[in-house]
Design a protein around this motif. Structure first.
Motif, PDB file in Angstrom:
ATOM      1  N   LEU A  19       0.851  -1.199   0.000  1.00  0.00           N
ATOM      2  CA  LEU A  19       0.000   0.000   0.000  1.00  0.00           C
ATOM      3  C   LEU A  19       0.884   1.244   0.000  1.00  0.00           C
ATOM      4  O   LEU A  19       1.703   1.447   0.903  1.00  0.00           O
ATOM      5  CB  LEU A  19      -0.920  -0.029   1.219  1.00  0.00           C
ATOM      6  CG  LEU A  19      -1.967  -1.158   1.187  1.00  0.00           C
ATOM      7  CD1 LEU A  19      -2.475  -1.501   2.582  1.00  0.00           C
ATOM      8  CD2 LEU A  19      -3.123  -0.807   0.248  1.00  0.00           C
TER       9      LEU A  19
ATOM     10  N   ASP B 116      -5.684   7.534  -0.751  1.00  0.00           N
ATOM     11  CA  ASP B 116      -6.960   8.004  -1.325  1.00  0.00           C
ATOM     12  C   ASP B 116      -6.943   9.516  -1.543  1.00  0.00           C
ATOM     13  O   ASP B 116      -7.804  10.038  -2.236  1.00  0.00           O
ATOM     14  CB  ASP B 116      -8.180   7.567  -0.499  1.00  0.00           C
ATOM     15  CG  ASP B 116      -7.881   7.388   0.965  1.00  0.00           C
ATOM     16  OD1 ASP B 116      -6.830   6.790   1.269  1.00  0.00           O
ATOM     17  OD2 ASP B 116      -8.656   7.893   1.801  1.00  0.00           O
TER      18      ASP B 116
ATOM     19  N   ILE C  35      -0.042   7.919 -12.368  1.00  0.00           N
ATOM     20  CA  ILE C  35      -0.141   6.623 -11.699  1.00  0.00           C
ATOM     21  C   ILE C  35       0.814   5.609 -12.341  1.00  0.00           C
ATOM     22  O   ILE C  35       1.303   4.704 -11.660  1.00  0.00           O
ATOM     23  CB  ILE C  35      -1.608   6.099 -11.729  1.00  0.00           C
ATOM     24  CG1 ILE C  35      -1.762   4.904 -10.780  1.00  0.00           C
ATOM     25  CG2 ILE C  35      -2.061   5.744 -13.120  1.00  0.00           C
ATOM     26  CD1 ILE C  35      -1.570   5.206  -9.330  1.00  0.00           C
TER      27      ILE C  35
ATOM     28  N   ASN D 122      -1.435  -3.270  -6.017  1.00  0.00           N
ATOM     29  CA  ASN D 122      -2.617  -2.621  -6.604  1.00  0.00           C
ATOM     30  C   ASN D 122      -2.274  -2.013  -7.955  1.00  0.00           C
ATOM     31  O   ASN D 122      -1.337  -1.214  -8.061  1.00  0.00           O
ATOM     32  CB  ASN D 122      -3.120  -1.513  -5.675  1.00  0.00           C
ATOM     33  CG  ASN D 122      -3.716  -2.082  -4.403  1.00  0.00           C
ATOM     34  OD1 ASN D 122      -4.832  -2.594  -4.396  1.00  0.00           O
ATOM     35  ND2 ASN D 122      -2.951  -2.025  -3.320  1.00  0.00           N
TER      36      ASN D 122
ATOM     37  N   GLU E 158     -11.830  -6.329  11.502  1.00  0.00           N
ATOM     38  CA  GLU E 158     -11.399  -5.631  12.725  1.00  0.00           C
ATOM     39  C   GLU E 158     -11.710  -6.406  14.002  1.00  0.00           C
ATOM     40  O   GLU E 158     -11.091  -6.172  15.033  1.00  0.00           O
ATOM     41  CB  GLU E 158     -12.035  -4.230  12.788  1.00  0.00           C
ATOM     42  CG  GLU E 158     -11.503  -3.311  11.682  1.00  0.00           C
ATOM     43  CD  GLU E 158     -12.074  -1.897  11.729  1.00  0.00           C
ATOM     44  OE1 GLU E 158     -13.032  -1.648  12.474  1.00  0.00           O
ATOM     45  OE2 GLU E 158     -11.533  -1.035  10.999  1.00  0.00           O
TER      46      GLU E 158
HETATM   47  P1  C2E Z   1      -7.454  -1.108  -0.982  1.00  0.00           P
HETATM   48  O1  C2E Z   1      -6.561  -1.664  -2.035  1.00  0.00           O
HETATM   49  O2  C2E Z   1      -8.826  -1.631  -0.898  1.00  0.00           O
HETATM   50  O3  C2E Z   1      -6.643  -1.311   0.366  1.00  0.00           O
HETATM   51  C1  C2E Z   1      -7.254  -1.566   1.596  1.00  0.00           C
HETATM   52  C2  C2E Z   1      -7.342  -0.297   2.425  1.00  0.00           C
HETATM   53  O4  C2E Z   1      -8.034  -0.600   3.629  1.00  0.00           O
HETATM   54  C3  C2E Z   1      -5.977   0.246   2.873  1.00  0.00           C
HETATM   55  O5  C2E Z   1      -6.103   1.652   2.971  1.00  0.00           O
HETATM   56  C4  C2E Z   1      -5.832  -0.360   4.251  1.00  0.00           C
HETATM   57  O6  C2E Z   1      -4.932   0.358   5.079  1.00  0.00           O
HETATM   58  C5  C2E Z   1      -7.239  -0.254   4.759  1.00  0.00           C
HETATM   59  N1  C2E Z   1      -7.523  -1.232   5.802  1.00  0.00           N
HETATM   60  C6  C2E Z   1      -7.105  -2.516   5.867  1.00  0.00           C
HETATM   61  N2  C2E Z   1      -7.575  -3.142   6.941  1.00  0.00           N
HETATM   62  C7  C2E Z   1      -8.340  -2.244   7.608  1.00  0.00           C
HETATM   63  C8  C2E Z   1      -9.125  -2.304   8.825  1.00  0.00           C
HETATM   64  O7  C2E Z   1      -9.207  -3.336   9.515  1.00  0.00           O
HETATM   65  N3  C2E Z   1      -9.781  -1.167   9.177  1.00  0.00           N
HETATM   66  C9  C2E Z   1      -9.727  -0.011   8.452  1.00  0.00           C
HETATM   67  N4  C2E Z   1     -10.419   1.037   8.873  1.00  0.00           N
HETATM   68  N5  C2E Z   1      -8.999   0.080   7.298  1.00  0.00           N
HETATM   69  C10 C2E Z   1      -8.317  -1.028   6.888  1.00  0.00           C
HETATM   70  P2  C2E Z   1      -4.993   2.607   2.357  1.00  0.00           P
HETATM   71  O8  C2E Z   1      -3.636   2.031   2.585  1.00  0.00           O
HETATM   72  O9  C2E Z   1      -5.282   3.979   2.864  1.00  0.00           O
HETATM   73  O10 C2E Z   1      -5.275   2.526   0.797  1.00  0.00           O
HETATM   74  C11 C2E Z   1      -6.458   3.043   0.265  1.00  0.00           C
HETATM   75  C12 C2E Z   1      -6.613   2.699  -1.181  1.00  0.00           C
HETATM   76  O11 C2E Z   1      -5.646   3.358  -1.992  1.00  0.00           O
HETATM   77  C13 C2E Z   1      -6.411   1.217  -1.492  1.00  0.00           C
HETATM   78  O12 C2E Z   1      -7.564   0.484  -1.152  1.00  0.00           O
HETATM   79  C14 C2E Z   1      -6.158   1.257  -2.986  1.00  0.00           C
HETATM   80  O13 C2E Z   1      -7.360   1.361  -3.702  1.00  0.00           O
HETATM   81  C15 C2E Z   1      -5.382   2.564  -3.113  1.00  0.00           C
HETATM   82  N6  C2E Z   1      -3.953   2.230  -3.189  1.00  0.00           N
HETATM   83  C16 C2E Z   1      -3.087   1.999  -2.189  1.00  0.00           C
HETATM   84  N7  C2E Z   1      -1.844   1.713  -2.682  1.00  0.00           N
HETATM   85  C17 C2E Z   1      -1.954   1.759  -4.026  1.00  0.00           C
HETATM   86  C18 C2E Z   1      -1.020   1.553  -5.108  1.00  0.00           C
HETATM   87  O14 C2E Z   1       0.170   1.232  -4.933  1.00  0.00           O
HETATM   88  N8  C2E Z   1      -1.503   1.702  -6.385  1.00  0.00           N
HETATM   89  C19 C2E Z   1      -2.821   2.008  -6.626  1.00  0.00           C
HETATM   90  N9  C2E Z   1      -3.217   2.121  -7.901  1.00  0.00           N
HETATM   91  N10 C2E Z   1      -3.713   2.203  -5.641  1.00  0.00           N
HETATM   92  C20 C2E Z   1      -3.292   2.080  -4.353  1.00  0.00           C
END
Ligand code: C2E
Ligand code: MG
Ligand code: MG
Ligand code: MG
Length: 290
Positions: free
Chosen positions: A61, A75, A87, A117, A238
């Protein structure tokens, strides 16, 4: 009377200089600079085999670490990156980070997987696949150890998506639909696309145990994955209650704060080593269909 006037002018000049130096670039200008200066860092969230409690890998991530040290959540900048096509180099930098930070760990343990991702543009063009192949080969990492994730937006151009995914699977990667259930879920493309897994969006996991209307949808998503011969992966687990319910419903994999938050590579490697010492290793290759 001249002295205070001089001081006032000096103060004004200092103010102007400070203001000019702090003046921000436009958001796009800043993001362009971030790409040029490689300001991105990758954190890793443990991916668990739910029933056994074995850590089978992690999701990579991305975060943006600004020059002042503040961390920006994906996000807040991924949408702009996608609009501007920045991207594409960001994806490359994430791949580079995974290989640089966890390459040796992946070579030492073939049962470990990293999910990356990919954005809609990555999937549409498929341009990252040859680069990924070359980089993995140079590092000695098996393609089976890298999973690809893309949201349903990546499948709007269904023909391009099919081509990229088929190629990725032919190379040995597994492919998952991310945030499943939140997009333009056409059941048609589920049948048509070469897929390995559905990642069930956190919003569905949140409803478990709440007796709300959407909580009755979750079991159907799970059984649909089974019918299609796909693994399911639950996002955002969670509570133990959620985990127990998902295990009872046959969901194979999951991730969430219950197991671990996204952390830097070294912390993830330590988590994995600890988990392996107590729980053992995962099966080497996890793929639903050949
Ligand atoms: P995603 O791919 O659906 O990643 C899961 C998101 O949920 C991650 O947020 C993670 O930190 C969060 N999460 C996981 N478990 C829990 C939990 O138990 N509770 C809560 N409240 N949150 C949890 P993050 O890291 O903020 O990433 C958000 C989104 O950003 C990702 O959703 C993905 O769509 C995008 N993203 C992140 N890294 C990349 C990347 O390298 N490339 C691309 N294209 N998109 C990315
Ligand atoms: Mg994801
Ligand atoms: Mg997701
Ligand atoms: Mg999500």
């Amino acid at each position: 009377i001249l002295l205070p006037l001089g001081m006032a002018i000096a103060a004004l000049l200092v103010g102007v200089v400070v203001w000019m130096s702090r003046r921000r670039l436009s958001p796009l200008g800043e993001l362009t600079r971030a790409v040029r200066h490689r300001e991105f860092v990758v954190h890793y969230q443990p991916l668990m085999e739910l029933k056994s409690g074995i850590c089978v890998g992690a999701e990579a991530l991305v975060r943006w670490r600004r020059p002042d040290g503040t961390m920006v959540r994906p996000d807040l900048f991924i949408p702009l990156a996608e609009e501007s096509r920045l991207i594409l180099p960001i994806t490359d930098q994430v791949i580079d980070a995974v290989i640089a930070e966890l390459g040796p760990t992946l070579v030492a343990d073939r049962s470990l997987h990293i999910a990356i991702n990919f954005s809609a543009d990555d999937i549409k063009t498929g341009r990252m696949l040859p680069l990924l192949e070359e980089k993995l080969r140079a590092a000695g990492i098996k393609p089976q150890q890298i999973w690809l994730e893309a949201t349903e937006r990546g499948f709007l151009d269904i023909e391009a998506a099919r081509a990229t995914m088929a190629k990725a699977r032919a190379m040995g990667h597994s492919v998952a639909i991310d945030d499943f259930g939140t997009g333009y879920s056409s059941l048609q493309y589920l049948q048509d696309l070469p897929l390995d897994a559905l990642k069930i969006d956190k919003s569905f996991i949140d409803t478990i145990g709440r007796g709300s209307a959407t909580s009755s949808v979750t079991p159907h998503i799970i059984s649909m994955a089974k019918t299609l011969g796909l693994f399911s992966v639950a996002e955002g687990i969670e509570t133990q209650e959620q985990a127990d319910s998902l295990i009872a419903q046959g969901v194979e994999f999951g991730q969430g704060w219950l197991y671990g938050k996204p952390v830097p590579a070294a912390a993830f490697a330590a988590f994995h080593a600890q988990n392996k010492a107590t729980k053992g290793s995962a099966p080497e290759i996890m793929r639903a269909s050949p």
